[in-house]
Motif scaffolding. Structure first.
Motif, PDB file in Angstrom:
ATOM      1  N   ALA A 232       0.807  -1.217   0.000  1.00 41.59           N
ATOM      2  CA  ALA A 232       0.000   0.000   0.000  1.00 41.59           C
ATOM      3  C   ALA A 232       0.847   1.278   0.000  1.00 41.59           C
ATOM      4  O   ALA A 232       0.319   2.374   0.175  1.00 41.59           O
ATOM      5  CB  ALA A 232      -0.924   0.000   1.221  1.00 41.59           C
ATOM      6  N   GLY A 233       2.174   1.130  -0.189  1.00 42.04           N
ATOM      7  CA  GLY A 233       3.057   2.300  -0.205  1.00 42.04           C
ATOM      8  C   GLY A 233       3.019   3.047   1.125  1.00 42.04           C
ATOM      9  O   GLY A 233       3.102   4.279   1.150  1.00 42.04           O
ATOM     10  N   ALA A 234       2.898   2.333   2.240  1.00 44.40           N
ATOM     11  CA  ALA A 234       2.749   2.975   3.553  1.00 44.40           C
ATOM     12  C   ALA A 234       4.118   3.276   4.161  1.00 44.40           C
ATOM     13  O   ALA A 234       5.005   2.428   4.098  1.00 44.40           O
ATOM     14  CB  ALA A 234       1.972   2.057   4.495  1.00 44.40           C
ATOM     15  N   ASP A 235       4.279   4.467   4.752  1.00 45.78           N
ATOM     16  CA  ASP A 235       5.583   4.759   5.370  1.00 45.78           C
ATOM     17  C   ASP A 235       5.572   4.464   6.879  1.00 45.78           C
ATOM     18  O   ASP A 235       5.985   5.280   7.690  1.00 45.78           O
ATOM     19  CB  ASP A 235       6.058   6.185   5.040  1.00 45.78           C
ATOM     20  N   PHE A 236       5.092   3.277   7.215  1.00 50.72           N
ATOM     21  CA  PHE A 236       5.149   2.815   8.609  1.00 50.72           C
ATOM     22  C   PHE A 236       6.604   2.620   9.023  1.00 50.72           C
ATOM     23  O   PHE A 236       7.411   2.132   8.225  1.00 50.72           O
ATOM     24  CB  PHE A 236       4.495   1.431   8.725  1.00 50.72           C
ATOM     25  N   HIS A 237       6.915   2.946  10.262  1.00 52.57           N
ATOM     26  CA  HIS A 237       8.220   2.608  10.830  1.00 52.57           C
ATOM     27  C   HIS A 237       7.962   1.547  11.900  1.00 52.57           C
ATOM     28  O   HIS A 237       7.501   1.875  12.996  1.00 52.57           O
ATOM     29  CB  HIS A 237       8.885   3.842  11.442  1.00 52.57           C
ATOM     30  N   PRO A 238       8.244   0.270  11.571  1.00 49.19           N
ATOM     31  CA  PRO A 238       7.875  -0.821  12.492  1.00 49.19           C
ATOM     32  C   PRO A 238       8.405  -0.631  13.908  1.00 49.19           C
ATOM     33  O   PRO A 238       7.735  -1.008  14.878  1.00 49.19           O
ATOM     34  CB  PRO A 238       8.495  -2.055  11.822  1.00 49.19           C
ATOM     35  N   GLU A 239       9.595  -0.002  14.057  1.00 48.27           N
ATOM     36  CA  GLU A 239      10.153   0.140  15.412  1.00 48.27           C
ATOM     37  C   GLU A 239       9.348   1.149  16.242  1.00 48.27           C
ATOM     38  O   GLU A 239       9.540   1.257  17.451  1.00 48.27           O
ATOM     39  CB  GLU A 239      11.643   0.500  15.339  1.00 48.27           C
ATOM     40  N   GLN A 240       8.441   1.867  15.595  1.00 49.09           N
ATOM     41  CA  GLN A 240       7.611   2.813  16.354  1.00 49.09           C
ATOM     42  C   GLN A 240       6.272   2.208  16.771  1.00 49.09           C
ATOM     43  O   GLN A 240       5.361   2.902  17.224  1.00 49.09           O
ATOM     44  CB  GLN A 240       7.405   4.084  15.527  1.00 49.09           C
ATOM     45  N   PHE A 241       6.159   0.877  16.604  1.00 52.82           N
ATOM     46  CA  PHE A 241       4.962   0.159  17.032  1.00 52.82           C
ATOM     47  C   PHE A 241       5.382  -1.054  17.859  1.00 52.82           C
ATOM     48  O   PHE A 241       6.213  -1.846  17.414  1.00 52.82           O
ATOM     49  CB  PHE A 241       4.147  -0.301  15.815  1.00 52.82           C
ATOM     50  N   ALA A 242       4.814  -1.196  19.038  1.00 55.19           N
ATOM     51  CA  ALA A 242       5.197  -2.309  19.929  1.00 55.19           C
ATOM     52  C   ALA A 242       4.225  -3.475  19.779  1.00 55.19           C
ATOM     53  O   ALA A 242       3.023  -3.280  19.585  1.00 55.19           O
ATOM     54  CB  ALA A 242       5.190  -1.815  21.375  1.00 55.19           C
ATOM     55  N   HIS A 243       4.776  -4.674  19.860  1.00 54.78           N
ATOM     56  CA  HIS A 243       3.966  -5.908  19.820  1.00 54.78           C
ATOM     57  C   HIS A 243       3.180  -6.074  21.120  1.00 54.78           C
ATOM     58  O   HIS A 243       3.747  -5.929  22.208  1.00 54.78           O
ATOM     59  CB  HIS A 243       4.932  -7.089  19.646  1.00 54.78           C
ATOM     60  N   VAL A 244       1.889  -6.365  20.980  1.00 56.65           N
ATOM     61  CA  VAL A 244       1.039  -6.616  22.151  1.00 56.65           C
ATOM     62  C   VAL A 244       0.224  -7.871  21.874  1.00 56.65           C
ATOM     63  O   VAL A 244      -0.350  -8.007  20.792  1.00 56.65           O
ATOM     64  CB  VAL A 244       0.038  -5.444  22.369  1.00 56.65           C
ATOM     65  N   ALA A 245       0.183  -8.834  22.812  1.00 57.73           N
ATOM     66  CA  ALA A 245      -0.670 -10.013  22.645  1.00 57.73           C
ATOM     67  C   ALA A 245      -1.259 -10.351  23.996  1.00 57.73           C
ATOM     68  O   ALA A 245      -0.527 -10.624  24.948  1.00 57.73           O
ATOM     69  CB  ALA A 245       0.130 -11.191  22.103  1.00 57.73           C
ATOM     70  N   ARG A 246      -2.580 -10.302  24.108  1.00 60.05           N
ATOM     71  CA  ARG A 246      -3.196 -10.633  25.400  1.00 60.05           C
ATOM     72  C   ARG A 246      -4.460 -11.473  25.162  1.00 60.05           C
ATOM     73  O   ARG A 246      -5.043 -11.446  24.074  1.00 60.05           O
ATOM     74  CB  ARG A 246      -3.484  -9.379  26.224  1.00 60.05           C
ATOM     75  N   TYR A 247      -4.837 -12.201  26.200  1.00 62.43           N
ATOM     76  CA  TYR A 247      -5.986 -13.099  26.096  1.00 62.43           C
ATOM     77  C   TYR A 247      -7.264 -12.364  26.470  1.00 62.43           C
ATOM     78  O   TYR A 247      -7.325 -11.719  27.513  1.00 62.43           O
ATOM     79  CB  TYR A 247      -5.784 -14.307  27.024  1.00 62.43           C
ATOM     80  N   ASN A 248      -8.243 -12.451  25.591  1.00 61.40           N
ATOM     81  CA  ASN A 248      -9.566 -11.908  25.863  1.00 61.40           C
ATOM     82  C   ASN A 248     -10.419 -13.094  26.324  1.00 61.40           C
ATOM     83  O   ASN A 248     -10.847 -13.919  25.514  1.00 61.40           O
ATOM     84  CB  ASN A 248     -10.111 -11.272  24.564  1.00 61.40           C
ATOM     85  N   ALA A 249     -10.606 -13.201  27.645  1.00 64.61           N
ATOM     86  CA  ALA A 249     -11.241 -14.407  28.209  1.00 64.61           C
ATOM     87  C   ALA A 249     -12.716 -14.484  27.824  1.00 64.61           C
ATOM     88  O   ALA A 249     -13.274 -15.572  27.694  1.00 64.61           O
ATOM     89  CB  ALA A 249     -11.080 -14.412  29.722  1.00 64.61           C
ATOM     90  N   ARG A 250     -13.354 -13.331  27.621  1.00 61.90           N
ATOM     91  CA  ARG A 250     -14.781 -13.337  27.286  1.00 61.90           C
ATOM     92  C   ARG A 250     -14.999 -13.982  25.912  1.00 61.90           C
ATOM     93  O   ARG A 250     -15.923 -14.749  25.716  1.00 61.90           O
ATOM     94  CB  ARG A 250     -15.311 -11.896  27.315  1.00 61.90           C
ATOM     95  N   GLN A 251     -14.098 -13.656  24.976  1.00 61.10           N
ATOM     96  CA  GLN A 251     -14.254 -14.203  23.618  1.00 61.10           C
ATOM     97  C   GLN A 251     -13.314 -15.375  23.340  1.00 61.10           C
ATOM     98  O   GLN A 251     -13.202 -15.816  22.203  1.00 61.10           O
ATOM     99  CB  GLN A 251     -14.071 -13.080  22.594  1.00 61.10           C
ATOM    100  N   HIS A 252     -12.644 -15.848  24.378  1.00 60.69           N
ATOM    101  CA  HIS A 252     -11.757 -17.008  24.272  1.00 60.69           C
ATOM    102  C   HIS A 252     -10.746 -16.830  23.155  1.00 60.69           C
ATOM    103  O   HIS A 252     -10.562 -17.726  22.323  1.00 60.69           O
ATOM    104  CB  HIS A 252     -12.554 -18.300  24.009  1.00 60.69           C
TER     105      HIS A 252
END
Ligand SMILES: C[S@@+](CC[C@H](N)C(=O)[O-])C[C@H]1O[C@@H](n2cnc3c(N)ncnc32)[C@H](O)[C@@H]1O
Length: 326
Positions: A232-252
């Motif tokens: 998409a020709g996006a100028d994202f800088h990956p190092e300016q975004f942090a990885h987040v992964a968490r469990y949503n227990a309501r939706q399993h």
């Protein structure tokens, strides 16, 4: 079609994710609330290689558990289905698939393998590997999106269609239902469907699997921003975004996101769009839903399948549901 080898054919659909339709899908996802990116874009060549690495991590118990179940049950599954062809959706590196192919070869039933994946590089690689490993096996690869290109699966003989690795969990509930109905529609009566699902377990184990100490899952997640540069020709800088992964227990489900580390504007030239990300704002890149047996069998039945067998591991971390199209 490519003449790589007389026993290989590979068809490519969807223009590598760069069609107008794909760009519109990206626009819609990024402008939705919460912001999202379609999960399939995690899997360019680099993303597929990172996923292979994830499968070997100590925290990622899913792959070894499914392999353990297949090692125990592949012969029984093959005997039950009498399949001569294996179609695999989201086939990736097809590592565990070898257990099914070996069982089919042992039963003298192995004729054709049809890997279907969005990642062209991995489909080509797997095709080359498998014709070396299995004498006289034909490989018909289909590169495309399994949500929109299923009708491109070639017609053929008695079949087992496999969807392994818990990939069904990456689909939103309504998408998963529609997807299963389309798979059912593409199958012939008497064909079998093998669905691998990740089962609900404790939050600590689940969150550890998506937050590995070596940071491979983080790199896999951030890679989607590099893919957005290409697509998409996006100028994202990956190092300016942090990885987040968490469990949503309501939706399993595990929800994997990228969190903007600061206020920033991102320009997407192919979409003629600039998006402002506030510090802390997240982009959802993947969900991974966990199931129980009852839920899986209900899903299969609502798509028209008849569940015929259930295989699991001693800890009930993963399930393999075998179902038949009547
Ligand atoms: C979680 S990985 C599983 C890979 C392999 N089946 C396994 O069990 O290890 C998901 C796979 O599905 C593919 N994939 C994801 N979304 C897809 C889509 N919409 N259409 C086709 N393939 C897709 C990815 O490229 C990747 O190979």
């Amino acid at each position: 079609m490519t003449p790589d080898h007389p026993r290989i054919r590979i068809d490519v659909h969807g223009n590598g994710g760069t069609s107008e339709e794909c760009l519109e899908e990206i626009r819609k996802a990024l402008l939705s609330s919460p912001r999202r990116l379609p999960t399939k874009y995690l899997y360019d060549d680099q993303g597929s290689a990172l996923f292979e690495h994830i499968c070997q991590l100590p925290e990622y118990y899913q792959t070894r558990t499914e392999r353990q179940i297949l090692a125990k049950s592949a012969d029984e599954i093959v005997a039950h289905t009498r399949a001569r062809e294996l179609v695999e959706l989201g086939s990736g590196a097809a590592t565990k698939t070898r257990l099914l192919l070996n069982a089919m070869a042992r039963a003298n039933q192995l004729h054709r393998y049809i890997p279907f994946d969005v990642s062209e590089g991995i489909v080509r690689r797997v095709a080359q590997e498998l014709i070396q490993e299995y004498e006289s096996l034909e490989v018909y690869g289909v590169v495309g999106d399994f949500l929109t290109h299923l009708e491109h699966i070639p017609p053929g003989g008695r079949r087992l269609v496999a969807f392994l690795g818990g990939t069904i969990g990456n689909l939103q509930p309504e998408e998963a239902q529609a997807f299963l109905r389309s798979v059912h529609q593409e199958m012939a009566p008497g064909d079998f469907f093998l669905l691998g699902v990740q089962l609900i377990t404790d939050t600590g184990r689940l969150e550890a699997a998506y937050n590995d100490r070596a940071g491979v899952t983080a790199a896999f997640n951030q890679n989607i921003l590099r893919v957005m540069r290409a697509v998409a020709g996006a100028d994202f800088h990956p190092e300016q975004f942090a990885h987040v992964a968490r469990y949503n227990a309501r939706q399993h489900r595990i929800e994997m996101s990228l969190r903007s580390l600061r206020d920033q504007d991102v320009r997407l030239t192919e979409l003629d769009l600039t998006i402002h990300f506030a510090r802390g704002e997240e982009i959802l890149t993947e969900i991974s839903t966990k199931y129980n047996r009852h839920h899986v069998e209900a899903l299969l039945q609502s798509a028209g399948f008849v569940p015929v067998a259930w295989h699991t591991d001693p800890e009930h971390l993963h399930g393999l549901a075998l179902a038949r199209k009547p």
